[in-house]
Write an enzyme that holds these catalytic residues in place. Structure first.
Site, short mmCIF file in Angstrom:
data_model
loop_
_atom_site.label_atom_id
_atom_site.label_comp_id
_atom_site.label_asym_id
_atom_site.label_seq_id
_atom_site.Cartn_x
_atom_site.Cartn_y
_atom_site.Cartn_z
N LYS A 178 9.13 47.22 -31.50
CA LYS A 178 9.40 47.54 -30.08
C LYS A 178 10.77 48.19 -29.93
CE LYS A 178 11.19 44.39 -27.16
NZ LYS A 178 12.34 44.80 -26.32
N ARG B 59 15.98 47.45 -19.26
CA ARG B 59 17.32 48.00 -19.48
C ARG B 59 17.33 49.17 -20.46
NH1 ARG B 59 21.71 45.74 -18.28
NH2 ARG B 59 22.57 46.66 -20.15
N CYS C 93 21.78 40.98 -16.62
CA CYS C 93 20.49 40.32 -16.76
C CYS C 93 20.74 38.89 -17.19
CB CYS C 93 19.59 41.07 -17.74
SG CYS C 93 20.03 40.83 -19.43
N ARG D 99 25.81 42.74 -19.81
CA ARG D 99 25.26 43.94 -20.43
C ARG D 99 25.75 45.24 -19.78
NH1 ARG D 99 19.24 42.53 -22.45
NH2 ARG D 99 19.88 43.88 -24.14
N PRO D 100 27.07 45.48 -19.83
CA PRO D 100 27.62 46.70 -19.24
C PRO D 100 27.25 47.96 -20.04
CG PRO D 100 29.32 45.53 -20.46
CD PRO D 100 28.07 44.67 -20.52
N VAL D 101 27.45 49.14 -19.43
CA VAL D 101 27.20 50.40 -20.14
C VAL D 101 28.46 51.26 -20.15
CG1 VAL D 101 24.69 50.49 -19.85
CG2 VAL D 101 26.14 51.41 -18.05
N ASP D 102 29.62 50.61 -19.98
CA ASP D 102 30.88 51.35 -19.91
C ASP D 102 31.15 52.17 -21.17
OD1 ASP D 102 31.07 48.68 -21.02
OD2 ASP D 102 33.23 49.02 -21.24
N LEU D 103 30.74 51.67 -22.32
CA LEU D 103 31.03 52.39 -23.57
C LEU D 103 30.17 53.65 -23.71
CD1 LEU D 103 31.38 49.30 -25.96
CD2 LEU D 103 33.21 50.60 -24.88
N ASP E 29 18.64 38.40 -31.41
CA ASP E 29 17.23 38.17 -31.05
C ASP E 29 16.60 37.04 -31.87
OD1 ASP E 29 17.30 40.12 -29.16
OD2 ASP E 29 15.97 41.52 -30.18
N ILE F 135 27.12 37.62 -29.48
CA ILE F 135 26.82 38.96 -28.95
C ILE F 135 26.73 38.91 -27.42
CG2 ILE F 135 25.19 40.91 -28.96
CD1 ILE F 135 26.58 40.57 -31.65
N ARG G 10 6.15 41.18 -22.52
CA ARG G 10 6.92 42.43 -22.51
C ARG G 10 7.21 42.92 -23.92
NH1 ARG G 10 12.12 42.56 -18.96
NH2 ARG G 10 12.24 44.30 -20.41
C1 UD1 Z 1 21.51 44.06 -28.26
C2 UD1 Z 1 21.62 43.69 -29.71
C3 UD1 Z 1 20.35 44.10 -30.38
C4 UD1 Z 1 19.17 43.43 -29.66
C5 UD1 Z 1 19.20 43.70 -28.17
C6 UD1 Z 1 18.17 42.90 -27.39
C7 UD1 Z 1 23.64 43.76 -31.11
C8 UD1 Z 1 24.84 44.52 -31.52
N1 UD1 Z 1 22.80 44.37 -30.27
O1 UD1 Z 1 21.34 45.45 -28.17
O2 UD1 Z 1 20.35 43.75 -31.75
O3 UD1 Z 1 17.95 43.86 -30.19
O4 UD1 Z 1 20.47 43.37 -27.65
O5 UD1 Z 1 18.45 41.53 -27.42
O6 UD1 Z 1 23.42 42.65 -31.58
N2 UD1 Z 1 28.63 46.23 -24.61
C9 UD1 Z 1 29.71 46.58 -23.80
N3 UD1 Z 1 29.70 47.84 -23.22
C10 UD1 Z 1 28.69 48.73 -23.42
C11 UD1 Z 1 27.61 48.36 -24.26
C12 UD1 Z 1 27.61 47.10 -24.83
O7 UD1 Z 1 30.62 45.79 -23.60
O8 UD1 Z 1 28.75 49.84 -22.89
C13 UD1 Z 1 28.61 44.88 -25.22
C14 UD1 Z 1 27.43 44.03 -24.72
O9 UD1 Z 1 27.73 43.34 -23.53
C15 UD1 Z 1 27.22 43.10 -25.90
C16 UD1 Z 1 27.56 43.98 -27.11
O10 UD1 Z 1 28.39 45.02 -26.61
O11 UD1 Z 1 28.13 42.03 -25.85
C17 UD1 Z 1 26.35 44.57 -27.81
O12 UD1 Z 1 25.58 45.26 -26.85
P1 UD1 Z 1 24.49 46.33 -27.23
O13 UD1 Z 1 24.31 46.41 -28.70
O14 UD1 Z 1 24.75 47.58 -26.50
O15 UD1 Z 1 23.19 45.69 -26.59
P2 UD1 Z 1 21.75 46.19 -26.82
O16 UD1 Z 1 21.74 47.62 -27.19
O17 UD1 Z 1 20.97 45.71 -25.67
#
Ligand code: UD1
Length: 415
Positions: free
Chosen positions: A23, A93, A117, A122-126, A304, A326, A396
């Protein structure tokens, strides 16, 4: 009336089960189809709710989608809209993955903000910071990300935190950008590697060295046919379900390096016999070992897998300590597991399991996908009956979950 899953536990799983396509690799692959108007054929795509939502999103953007055969989809055509509406982004997301492709190919994107969530903020700032660095103008208005650019320029992007979707978004933006992009501290999860393979088969110029991804932008990508690999988390789910129920099962899964790595991690719970296209697991007379771990980026133990391992750690033959690092709020399955009989102490995001807990069936509530899978594993291993509410979260992310477990002898049905 509210539906629930009704489970009568205590029966060891027996038989044979197939692992579906991944998935978490399929969703970025679907997003990548935006990068070309040509036909992209993706096979081994699992049939599940998150995929359906993503296909609806692509259709709303103007893509033509045809289902060629079971688990095989072709997607083609140019887009008629660059707006990813709230109804899809809020439902899933991963929809944020359209931002990079829209911006690089169409130079404009309006994507609803995914928001927090249950498992964390789960921000997207990066993602936004990196795309700005590549020349995008991005503003946020009324819950939408509005992005535009004349062209995206290659850039040196350093992620201060490893982000899987962030890496995938920037990677997809860079493949059609002008010049070279270097992504430092990139996520190298198998789902990122799969995306690199797919994009390369579409004509992208990408090289990975350690955790640095080098991209040389190209003018155009072309169509391709691509097969997704197996779902490592689904594999872990069945492996741990067999362990928890003291079962004996053959899991059909092709063994690439990511699957071997996952099996290696799971073998700490109890060894399996690993063949080239099959894993034989027999816990009928084997102990369940506790596993202490801290969730981490690849090659660490995936976040996960954490809820699933909480079940086996609870009933294992000794104590263990785990830490979720995480996500800030990903231990919500624990109070539910306590209702089944788990004994543990929590301090912050660290949990100490006593081990040796005996489960009895009860009423349970699912808060998110993997928490739900963990509760089902708990319920099928427990003595007696359980009712599991809000099980839609599980559907899902797992193809034919109830059917597969039933075929292994679990007493589980929708009520
Ligand atoms: C994450 C998991 C992924 C898992 C998925 C669903 C990691 C690194 N990633 O992926 O293995 O399959 O959840 O459960 O284990 N973050 C920021 N700013 C951003 C993006 C991320 O601060 O712009 C932080 C998140 O809050 C989190 C960490 O970085 O603490 C990892 O996030 P990210 O890998 O982006 O999350 P997913 O891609 O959803």
């Amino acid at each position: 009336m509210t539906k629930f899953l009704s489970v009568t536990g205590g029966k060891p799983l027996r038989g044979c089960v197939d692992i579906s396509g991944s998935k978490n690799a399929s969703l970025p692959a679907l997003a990548a189809t935006i990068l070309t108007d040509d036909k992209v054929t993706l096979s081994n795509i699992p049939e599940l709710e998150d995929i359906s939502i993503f296909l609806k999103l692509l259709t709303s953007l103007g893509k033509k989608i045809s289902i060629d055969s079971k688990n095989c989809i072709s997607i083609e055509g140019s887009l008629s809209s660059i707006i990813a509406p709230y109804e899809y982004v809020s439902a899933m997301r991963a929809s944020i993955l359209v931002l990079g492709p829209l911006l690089t190919k169409y130079h404009k994107a309006i994507v609803s903000l995914p928001g927090g969530c249950k498992i964390g903020l789960r921000p997207v700032d990066l993602h936004i910071k990196a795309l700005r660095q590549m020349g995008a103008e991005i503003s946020q208005d009324k819950g939408n990300i509005e992005a535009q650019c004349k062209i995206l320029n290659g850039s040196e992007v350093l992620f201060t935190k490893v982000t899987v979707t962030g890496t995938q978004n920037v990677l997809m933006a860079a493949v059609l950008g002008r010049g070279a992009t270097k992504i430092l501290n990139a996520a190298i999860e198998p789902e990122v590697i799969t995306l690199i393979e797919l994009l390369s088969s579409m004509g992208a110029q990408i090289k990975l060295t350690g955790t640095t991804i080098y991209v040389q932008g190209v003018k155009k990508l072309h169509g391709t046919s691509f097969r997704l690999g197996p779902d490592r988390i689904e594999l872990a789910t069945y492996y741990l379900a067999v362990a928890a129920t003291k079962g004996k099962v053959e899991i059909n899964v092709s063994s690439d390096s990511c699957i071997k790595h996952t099996l290696n991690q799971l073998s700490a719970v109890g060894k399996a016999d690993i063949l080239s296209n099959k894993v034989k697991i027999d816990f009928s007379n084997a102990e369940i070992n506790p596993v202490s771990f801290i969730t981490n980026v690849y090659p660490g133990i995936a976040t996960d897998m954490q809820p699933l391992l909480c079940v086996t750690n609870s009933i294992a033959n000794g104590p263990s300590v785990i830490k979720e690092q995480i996500f800030e709020n990903r231990l919500q399955h624990l109070p539910e597991l306590a209702r089944l009989g788990s004994k543990y102490e929590i301090q912050g995001n660290e949990v100490r399991f006593e081990g040796g807990s005996e489960y009895t069936g009860t009423t349970l509530n699912v808060t998110d996908l993997r928490a739900g899978a963990a509760l089902v594993i708990g319920a099928i291993s427990a003595q007696g009956k359980s009712q599991i509410y809000d099980y839609f979260h599980i559907l899902r992310g797992y193809e034919n979950f109830i059917e597969k477990l039933s075929s292994l002898g679990a007493d589980i049905a929708v009520n």
